[in-house]
Design a protein around this motif. Sequence first.
Motif, mmCIF file in Angstrom:
data_model
loop_
_atom_site.group_PDB
_atom_site.id
_atom_site.type_symbol
_atom_site.label_atom_id
_atom_site.label_comp_id
_atom_site.label_asym_id
_atom_site.label_seq_id
_atom_site.Cartn_x
_atom_site.Cartn_y
_atom_site.Cartn_z
ATOM 1 N N THR A 107 -20.212 -41.548 -35.907
ATOM 2 C CA THR A 107 -20.398 -40.570 -37.243
ATOM 3 C C THR A 107 -20.755 -41.434 -38.385
ATOM 4 O O THR A 107 -21.400 -40.778 -39.257
ATOM 5 N N SER A 108 -20.286 -42.604 -38.376
ATOM 6 C CA SER A 108 -20.791 -43.567 -39.618
ATOM 7 C C SER A 108 -22.230 -43.777 -39.899
ATOM 8 O O SER A 108 -22.734 -44.191 -40.741
ATOM 9 N N LYS A 109 -22.834 -43.580 -38.648
ATOM 10 C CA LYS A 109 -24.653 -43.581 -38.905
ATOM 11 C C LYS A 109 -25.220 -42.410 -39.456
ATOM 12 O O LYS A 109 -26.257 -42.649 -40.136
ATOM 13 N N GLY A 110 -24.566 -41.572 -39.341
ATOM 14 C CA GLY A 110 -25.173 -40.059 -39.979
ATOM 15 C C GLY A 110 -26.216 -39.439 -39.292
ATOM 16 O O GLY A 110 -26.653 -38.469 -39.746
ATOM 17 N N TYR A 111 -26.314 -39.851 -37.805
ATOM 18 C CA TYR A 111 -27.463 -39.309 -37.069
ATOM 19 C C TYR A 111 -26.875 -37.749 -36.696
ATOM 20 O O TYR A 111 -27.851 -36.746 -36.684
ATOM 21 N N LEU A 112 -25.680 -37.848 -36.298
ATOM 22 C CA LEU A 112 -25.275 -36.453 -35.633
ATOM 23 C C LEU A 112 -24.159 -36.009 -36.585
ATOM 24 O O LEU A 112 -23.085 -36.582 -36.879
ATOM 25 N N VAL A 113 -24.527 -34.846 -37.373
ATOM 26 C CA VAL A 113 -23.488 -34.359 -38.337
ATOM 27 C C VAL A 113 -23.401 -32.779 -38.058
ATOM 28 O O VAL A 113 -24.093 -31.952 -37.995
ATOM 29 N N GLY A 114 -21.991 -32.459 -37.851
ATOM 30 C CA GLY A 114 -21.755 -31.217 -37.368
ATOM 31 C C GLY A 114 -22.497 -30.559 -36.266
ATOM 32 O O GLY A 114 -22.985 -29.335 -36.267
ATOM 33 N N GLU A 115 -22.704 -31.371 -35.287
ATOM 34 C CA GLU A 115 -23.509 -31.110 -34.282
ATOM 35 C C GLU A 115 -24.853 -30.967 -34.406
ATOM 36 O O GLU A 115 -25.680 -30.485 -33.462
ATOM 37 N N GLY A 116 -25.401 -31.315 -35.676
ATOM 38 C CA GLY A 116 -26.780 -30.994 -35.728
ATOM 39 C C GLY A 116 -27.604 -32.344 -36.014
ATOM 40 O O GLY A 116 -26.851 -33.329 -36.546
ATOM 41 N N VAL A 117 -28.917 -32.331 -35.371
ATOM 42 C CA VAL A 117 -29.897 -33.676 -35.471
ATOM 43 C C VAL A 117 -31.115 -33.127 -36.230
ATOM 44 O O VAL A 117 -31.552 -32.017 -35.740
ATOM 45 N N LEU A 118 -31.261 -33.883 -36.976
ATOM 46 C CA LEU A 118 -32.916 -33.831 -37.517
ATOM 47 C C LEU A 118 -33.816 -34.642 -37.262
ATOM 48 O O LEU A 118 -33.517 -36.058 -37.369
ATOM 49 N N ILE A 119 -34.776 -34.171 -36.422
ATOM 50 C CA ILE A 119 -35.913 -35.011 -35.834
ATOM 51 C C ILE A 119 -37.103 -34.669 -36.883
ATOM 52 O O ILE A 119 -37.497 -33.494 -36.848
ATOM 53 N N GLU A 120 -37.834 -35.780 -36.995
ATOM 54 C CA GLU A 120 -39.216 -35.648 -37.968
ATOM 55 C C GLU A 120 -40.203 -36.347 -37.303
ATOM 56 O O GLU A 120 -40.023 -37.158 -36.694
ATOM 57 N N CYS A 121 -41.644 -35.746 -37.631
ATOM 58 C CA CYS A 121 -42.521 -36.285 -37.155
ATOM 59 C C CYS A 121 -43.792 -36.386 -38.261
ATOM 60 O O CYS A 121 -43.884 -35.230 -38.781
ATOM 61 N N LYS A 122 -44.458 -37.422 -38.619
ATOM 62 C CA LYS A 122 -45.514 -37.281 -39.685
ATOM 63 C C LYS A 122 -46.762 -38.248 -38.861
ATOM 64 O O LYS A 122 -46.523 -39.268 -38.748
ATOM 65 N N ILE A 123 -47.773 -37.463 -38.822
ATOM 66 C CA ILE A 123 -49.100 -38.168 -38.461
ATOM 67 C C ILE A 123 -49.793 -38.795 -39.510
ATOM 68 O O ILE A 123 -50.208 -37.661 -40.663
ATOM 69 N N ASP A 124 -50.043 -39.750 -39.628
ATOM 70 C CA ASP A 124 -50.597 -40.464 -40.686
ATOM 71 C C ASP A 124 -52.272 -40.590 -40.504
ATOM 72 O O ASP A 124 -52.851 -40.493 -41.525
ATOM 73 N N VAL A 125 -52.783 -40.708 -39.286
ATOM 74 C CA VAL A 125 -54.012 -40.690 -39.147
ATOM 75 C C VAL A 125 -54.453 -39.913 -37.798
ATOM 76 O O VAL A 125 -53.545 -40.097 -36.622
ATOM 77 N N ILE A 126 -55.565 -39.196 -37.739
ATOM 78 C CA ILE A 126 -55.967 -38.460 -36.777
ATOM 79 C C ILE A 126 -57.459 -38.413 -36.549
ATOM 80 O O ILE A 126 -58.147 -38.435 -37.578
ATOM 81 N N SER A 127 -57.838 -38.260 -35.276
ATOM 82 C CA SER A 127 -59.555 -38.199 -35.046
ATOM 83 C C SER A 127 -59.833 -36.904 -35.182
ATOM 84 O O SER A 127 -58.761 -36.049 -34.512
ATOM 85 N N VAL A 128 -61.062 -36.459 -35.639
ATOM 86 C CA VAL A 128 -61.609 -35.217 -35.676
ATOM 87 C C VAL A 128 -63.049 -35.237 -35.137
ATOM 88 O O VAL A 128 -63.759 -36.013 -35.538
ATOM 89 N N VAL A 129 -63.361 -34.499 -34.261
ATOM 90 C CA VAL A 129 -64.503 -34.480 -33.705
ATOM 91 C C VAL A 129 -65.273 -33.125 -34.131
ATOM 92 O O VAL A 129 -64.632 -32.033 -34.048
ATOM 93 N N ASN A 130 -66.238 -33.297 -34.839
ATOM 94 C CA ASN A 130 -67.297 -32.226 -35.304
ATOM 95 C C ASN A 130 -68.574 -32.294 -34.700
ATOM 96 O O ASN A 130 -69.292 -32.943 -34.634
ATOM 97 N N ASP A 131 -68.935 -30.889 -34.414
ATOM 98 C CA ASP A 131 -70.159 -30.456 -33.886
ATOM 99 C C ASP A 131 -71.335 -30.262 -35.281
ATOM 100 O O ASP A 131 -70.732 -29.899 -36.285
ATOM 101 N N PHE A 132 -72.428 -30.675 -34.951
ATOM 102 C CA PHE A 132 -73.331 -30.442 -36.124
ATOM 103 C C PHE A 132 -74.679 -30.266 -35.672
ATOM 104 O O PHE A 132 -74.828 -30.297 -34.442
ATOM 105 N N SER A 133 -75.538 -29.530 -36.332
ATOM 106 C CA SER A 133 -76.891 -29.133 -36.143
ATOM 107 C C SER A 133 -77.913 -29.160 -37.076
ATOM 108 O O SER A 133 -77.404 -28.876 -38.410
ATOM 109 N N SER A 134 -79.083 -29.564 -37.082
ATOM 110 C CA SER A 134 -79.856 -29.654 -37.952
ATOM 111 C C SER A 134 -80.843 -28.216 -38.154
ATOM 112 O O SER A 134 -81.440 -28.360 -39.322
ATOM 113 N N ASN A 135 -80.519 -27.191 -37.316
ATOM 114 C CA ASN A 135 -81.129 -26.085 -37.321
ATOM 115 C C ASN A 135 -80.687 -25.348 -38.424
ATOM 116 O O ASN A 135 -79.401 -25.114 -38.861
#
Length: 279
Positions: free
Chosen positions: A251-279
């Motif tokens: 409990t001193s670590k603070g990860y589990l409080v009142g049976e609740g856990v908060l998990i997070e994700c942050k995406i810093d870099v992502i690849s993106v593919v785009n189609d293009f056309s000269s028409n």
Amino acid sequence: MEEEKCHSGEFEVGGYQWRLVLYPNGKKNSDGNGHISLYLAIAHTNDLPLGWEVNVNIRFFVFDQIRDKYLTIQDANGRVRRFHNLKTEWGFAQLLSHDTLNDPSNGYLLDDTCVFGVEVFVIKATGKGETLSMINQPQHNYFTWRIDNYSNLKGEAYFSEHFTVEGRRWELKLKPGGSETGADTCLSLYLCLGDSEILPPNRKLYAKYKLRIRDQVHGNHLEKTVENWFSDPNEGYGFHNFLSKRDLQDTSKGYLVGEGVLIECKIDVISVVNDFSSN
């Protein structure tokens, strides 16, 4: 003696397979001494038709991990490079000098880690093609998953609701009992493509992201960074031994409080593919 070099995983752009080739000590026959050399290489050329050629615009990136931005390197005026049977690599023999790379104030080498990227713009005779870009700090890239009644989780694996970043659906995967090296001693945590997210054949999606469990008492959150190329919605990437069960229950670590856990994700870099056309 063969030159020291390393290859990235393969990725698909414009119907062709590509990879990055890094020469940490420079490509010797191209005057790369004292520098790192970085090239884009076309793969599986034996599978291409006789007389093949591919015209490409290329931009390389080196990530400044201190200022959270990219150094961009490209040919003047966006010169088109022609790949063919006798020329399967294009790039820069003198991408960065070793002095520049090793200067800690530049942020390119941090904790013995460098991050490289490439934008590939395939030009086709039909006027159609694809580009692959690396998006730094995309919009809406932060997701929080609150789990209540954590001690009641008896199943092998649990999935968060979906969240969307740059048009792609993602989900977090938690194994409370751990997996592989973390079995029975740790909880395992992964990022997965959403189960409805189907990529075209041979295409992969790159992401660099942070996985975090919040310390809800002191703010000393447990955070780990990972990067990978995704292709299969059933395959997650993260950590088998993300957090020990002992630390979770302390409990001193603070990860589990009142049976609740908060998990997070942050995406810093992502690849993106785009189609293009000269028409």
